[in-house]
Scaffold this motif. Structure first.
Motif, PDB file in Angstrom:
ATOM      1  N   ARG A   1     -27.779  16.151 -30.819  1.00 43.38           N
ATOM      2  CA  ARG A   1     -28.863  16.719 -30.000  1.00 43.38           C
ATOM      3  C   ARG A   1     -29.492  17.874 -30.743  1.00 43.38           C
ATOM      4  NH1 ARG A   1     -26.440  18.158 -24.387  1.00 43.38           N
ATOM      5  NH2 ARG A   1     -28.564  18.688 -23.893  1.00 43.38           N
ATOM      6  N   LYS A   2     -30.820  17.880 -30.783  1.00 40.04           N
ATOM      7  CA  LYS A   2     -31.556  18.957 -31.432  1.00 40.04           C
ATOM      8  C   LYS A   2     -32.418  19.653 -30.391  1.00 40.04           C
ATOM      9  CE  LYS A   2     -31.574  16.868 -35.933  1.00 40.04           C
ATOM     10  NZ  LYS A   2     -32.119  17.063 -37.243  1.00 40.04           N
ATOM     11  N   LYS A   3     -32.266  20.951 -30.317  1.00 43.10           N
ATOM     12  CA  LYS A   3     -33.029  21.750 -29.356  1.00 43.10           C
ATOM     13  C   LYS A   3     -34.498  21.779 -29.739  1.00 43.10           C
ATOM     14  CE  LYS A   3     -29.619  23.464 -26.863  1.00 43.10           C
ATOM     15  NZ  LYS A   3     -29.428  22.988 -25.535  1.00 43.10           N
ATOM     16  N   GLN A   4     -35.337  21.837 -28.716  1.00 40.86           N
ATOM     17  CA  GLN A   4     -36.768  22.028 -28.898  1.00 40.86           C
ATOM     18  C   GLN A   4     -37.161  23.342 -28.218  1.00 40.86           C
ATOM     19  OE1 GLN A   4     -39.365  18.426 -29.306  1.00 40.86           O
ATOM     20  NE2 GLN A   4     -38.218  17.902 -27.465  1.00 40.86           N
ATOM     21  N   ARG A   5     -38.438  23.508 -28.022  1.00 47.09           N
ATOM     22  CA  ARG A   5     -38.915  24.711 -27.340  1.00 47.09           C
ATOM     23  C   ARG A   5     -38.425  24.733 -25.896  1.00 47.09           C
ATOM     24  NH1 ARG A   5     -44.362  23.416 -29.852  1.00 47.09           N
ATOM     25  NH2 ARG A   5     -44.548  22.233 -27.936  1.00 47.09           N
ATOM     26  N   LEU A   6     -38.473  25.896 -25.329  1.00 53.31           N
ATOM     27  CA  LEU A   6     -38.056  26.098 -23.942  1.00 53.31           C
ATOM     28  C   LEU A   6     -38.839  25.186 -23.009  1.00 53.31           C
ATOM     29  CD1 LEU A   6     -36.211  27.865 -22.193  1.00 53.31           C
ATOM     30  CD2 LEU A   6     -38.137  29.401 -21.888  1.00 53.31           C
ATOM     31  N   GLY A   7     -38.148  24.507 -22.128  1.00 50.89           N
ATOM     32  CA  GLY A   7     -38.789  23.627 -21.163  1.00 50.89           C
ATOM     33  C   GLY A   7     -38.984  22.204 -21.633  1.00 50.89           C
ATOM     34  N   GLN A   8     -38.643  21.912 -22.883  1.00 52.20           N
ATOM     35  CA  GLN A   8     -38.767  20.545 -23.404  1.00 52.20           C
ATOM     36  C   GLN A   8     -37.376  19.941 -23.576  1.00 52.20           C
ATOM     37  OE1 GLN A   8     -41.083  20.652 -26.990  1.00 52.20           O
ATOM     38  NE2 GLN A   8     -42.988  20.646 -25.847  1.00 52.20           N
ATOM     39  N   PRO A   9     -37.261  18.624 -23.361  1.00 52.52           N
ATOM     40  CA  PRO A   9     -35.939  17.992 -23.498  1.00 52.52           C
ATOM     41  C   PRO A   9     -35.478  17.974 -24.953  1.00 52.52           C
ATOM     42  CG  PRO A   9     -37.624  16.330 -23.167  1.00 52.52           C
ATOM     43  CD  PRO A   9     -38.297  17.659 -22.996  1.00 52.52           C
ATOM     44  N   ASP A  10     -34.162  17.952 -25.123  1.00 50.03           N
ATOM     45  CA  ASP A  10     -33.601  17.872 -26.471  1.00 50.03           C
ATOM     46  C   ASP A  10     -33.939  16.536 -27.113  1.00 50.03           C
ATOM     47  OD1 ASP A  10     -32.447  20.300 -25.949  1.00 50.03           O
ATOM     48  OD2 ASP A  10     -30.421  19.507 -25.668  1.00 50.03           O
ATOM     49  N   ILE A  11     -34.073  16.565 -28.437  1.00 47.99           N
ATOM     50  CA  ILE A  11     -34.204  15.328 -29.208  1.00 47.99           C
ATOM     51  C   ILE A  11     -32.796  14.781 -29.378  1.00 47.99           C
ATOM     52  CG2 ILE A  11     -34.662  14.446 -31.536  1.00 47.99           C
ATOM     53  CD1 ILE A  11     -36.980  16.425 -31.674  1.00 47.99           C
TER      54      ILE A  11
ATOM     55  N   ASN B   1     -36.905  10.133 -41.223  1.00 51.59           N
ATOM     56  CA  ASN B   1     -37.095   8.741 -40.811  1.00 51.59           C
ATOM     57  C   ASN B   1     -36.045   8.239 -39.817  1.00 51.59           C
ATOM     58  OD1 ASN B   1     -39.279   7.126 -41.155  1.00 51.59           O
ATOM     59  ND2 ASN B   1     -38.375   5.899 -42.771  1.00 51.59           N
ATOM     60  N   LYS B   2     -35.391   9.135 -39.105  1.00 51.12           N
ATOM     61  CA  LYS B   2     -34.419   8.730 -38.090  1.00 51.12           C
ATOM     62  C   LYS B   2     -35.117   8.638 -36.742  1.00 51.12           C
ATOM     63  CE  LYS B   2     -30.318  10.567 -40.267  1.00 51.12           C
ATOM     64  NZ  LYS B   2     -29.194  11.496 -40.152  1.00 51.12           N
ATOM     65  N   THR B   3     -34.818   7.566 -36.019  1.00 50.48           N
ATOM     66  CA  THR B   3     -35.402   7.354 -34.697  1.00 50.48           C
ATOM     67  C   THR B   3     -34.673   8.220 -33.671  1.00 50.48           C
ATOM     68  OG1 THR B   3     -35.837   5.065 -35.305  1.00 50.48           O
ATOM     69  CG2 THR B   3     -35.937   5.598 -32.981  1.00 50.48           C
ATOM     70  N   PHE B   4     -35.432   8.814 -32.756  1.00 56.99           N
ATOM     71  CA  PHE B   4     -34.810   9.612 -31.714  1.00 56.99           C
ATOM     72  C   PHE B   4     -35.357   9.227 -30.346  1.00 56.99           C
ATOM     73  CE2 PHE B   4     -38.516  12.111 -32.950  1.00 56.99           C
ATOM     74  CZ  PHE B   4     -39.042  12.524 -31.737  1.00 56.99           C
ATOM     75  N   VAL B   5     -34.611   9.623 -29.319  1.00 50.09           N
ATOM     76  CA  VAL B   5     -35.013   9.380 -27.930  1.00 50.09           C
ATOM     77  C   VAL B   5     -34.858  10.681 -27.146  1.00 50.09           C
ATOM     78  CG1 VAL B   5     -34.419   6.924 -27.916  1.00 50.09           C
ATOM     79  CG2 VAL B   5     -32.687   8.606 -27.295  1.00 50.09           C
ATOM     80  N   TYR B   6     -35.375  10.655 -25.939  1.00 46.51           N
ATOM     81  CA  TYR B   6     -35.224  11.791 -25.024  1.00 46.51           C
ATOM     82  C   TYR B   6     -34.426  11.353 -23.809  1.00 46.51           C
ATOM     83  CZ  TYR B   6     -39.244  13.914 -27.416  1.00 46.51           C
ATOM     84  OH  TYR B   6     -40.100  14.442 -28.339  1.00 46.51           O
ATOM     85  N   MET B   7     -33.585  12.252 -23.311  1.00 46.42           N
ATOM     86  CA  MET B   7     -32.971  12.081 -22.000  1.00 46.42           C
ATOM     87  C   MET B   7     -32.596  13.475 -21.510  1.00 46.42           C
ATOM     88  SD  MET B   7     -29.730   9.919 -20.506  1.00 46.42           S
ATOM     89  CE  MET B   7     -30.495   8.338 -20.683  1.00 46.42           C
ATOM     90  N   THR B   8     -33.104  13.820 -20.370  1.00 43.26           N
ATOM     91  CA  THR B   8     -32.802  15.130 -19.805  1.00 43.26           C
ATOM     92  C   THR B   8     -31.455  15.099 -19.081  1.00 43.26           C
ATOM     93  OG1 THR B   8     -33.901  14.627 -17.719  1.00 43.26           O
ATOM     94  CG2 THR B   8     -35.270  15.593 -19.469  1.00 43.26           C
ATOM     95  N   ILE B   9     -30.935  16.278 -18.819  1.00 47.71           N
ATOM     96  CA  ILE B   9     -29.696  16.395 -18.045  1.00 47.71           C
ATOM     97  C   ILE B   9     -29.916  15.802 -16.655  1.00 47.71           C
ATOM     98  CG2 ILE B   9     -28.076  18.019 -16.990  1.00 47.71           C
ATOM     99  CD1 ILE B   9     -27.734  17.837 -20.001  1.00 47.71           C
ATOM    100  N   LYS B  10     -31.062  16.085 -16.072  1.00 46.90           N
ATOM    101  CA  LYS B  10     -31.381  15.577 -14.734  1.00 46.90           C
ATOM    102  C   LYS B  10     -31.411  14.047 -14.718  1.00 46.90           C
ATOM    103  CE  LYS B  10     -32.588  16.633 -10.536  1.00 46.90           C
ATOM    104  NZ  LYS B  10     -31.577  17.186  -9.657  1.00 46.90           N
ATOM    105  N   GLU B  11     -32.002  13.460 -15.751  1.00 37.51           N
ATOM    106  CA  GLU B  11     -32.047  11.998 -15.835  1.00 37.51           C
ATOM    107  C   GLU B  11     -30.639  11.422 -15.967  1.00 37.51           C
ATOM    108  OE1 GLU B  11     -34.466   8.584 -18.361  1.00 37.51           O
ATOM    109  OE2 GLU B  11     -34.602  10.676 -18.983  1.00 37.51           O
TER     110      GLU B  11
END
Length: 104
Positions: free
Chosen positions: A85-95, A48-58
Motif C-alpha cells: 500500500r502506498k499513501k497518497q494525499r490526504l483524503g485519497q485512497p491508498d494505491i 509499470n506495475k498495475t495498481f488498484v484502489y480499495m478504501t477501508i470503508k469498501e
C-alpha cells in the motif's frame, strides 16, 4: 466467481497461516487487478506495475467487518508481502499493488 489460490491456505508459503478474511480480501483485490488488466482499464505506476484502489470503508462493506478489523486485514496482507500500500494525499485512497504471482 473469484479464484482462491490453494497456496494461501498453506503455512508453507508465508511461514504462518493467513486469516480467512485476509484470504478473501486478497482474492477480491487480485480479481479486481486481473479484471482491470483484461479490460484494459488500469493504472500503472512509473515502474509499470498495475495498481488498484480499495478504501477501508469498501473493505468493511465487502467483508462485513468493523473499521479496526479491516485495518488489521490490510496489515496482515502487507506483512505477508501479498500487497503493498502506498499513501497518497490526504483524503485519497491508498494505491494498492497486488502480488498476483500466486494466480499465474
Amino acid at each position: 466467481f473469484i479464484r482462491l489460490p490453494k497456496a494461501l491456505f498453506s503455512e508453507a508459503l508465508l511461514g504462518y497461516r493467513l486469516s480467512l478474511e485476509a484470504i478473501v480480501l486478497y482474492a477480491l483485490l487480485a480479481d479486481r487487478t486481473c479484471l482491470s488488466r483484461k479490460n484494459g482499464e488500469f493504472w500503472k505506476l512509473d515502474d509499470n506495475k498495475t495498481f488498484v484502489y480499495m478504501t477501508i470503508k469498501e473493505c468493511q462493506n465487502l467483508l462485513q467487518v468493523g473499521h479496526d478489523k479491516a485495518i488489521a486485514i490490510f496489515r496482515e496482507l502487507q506483512q505477508s508481502g501479498l500487497i503493498v500500500r502506498k499513501k497518497q494525499r490526504l483524503g485519497q485512497p491508498d494505491i494498492i499493488l497486488v502480488n498476483t504471482a500466486l494466480l499465474d
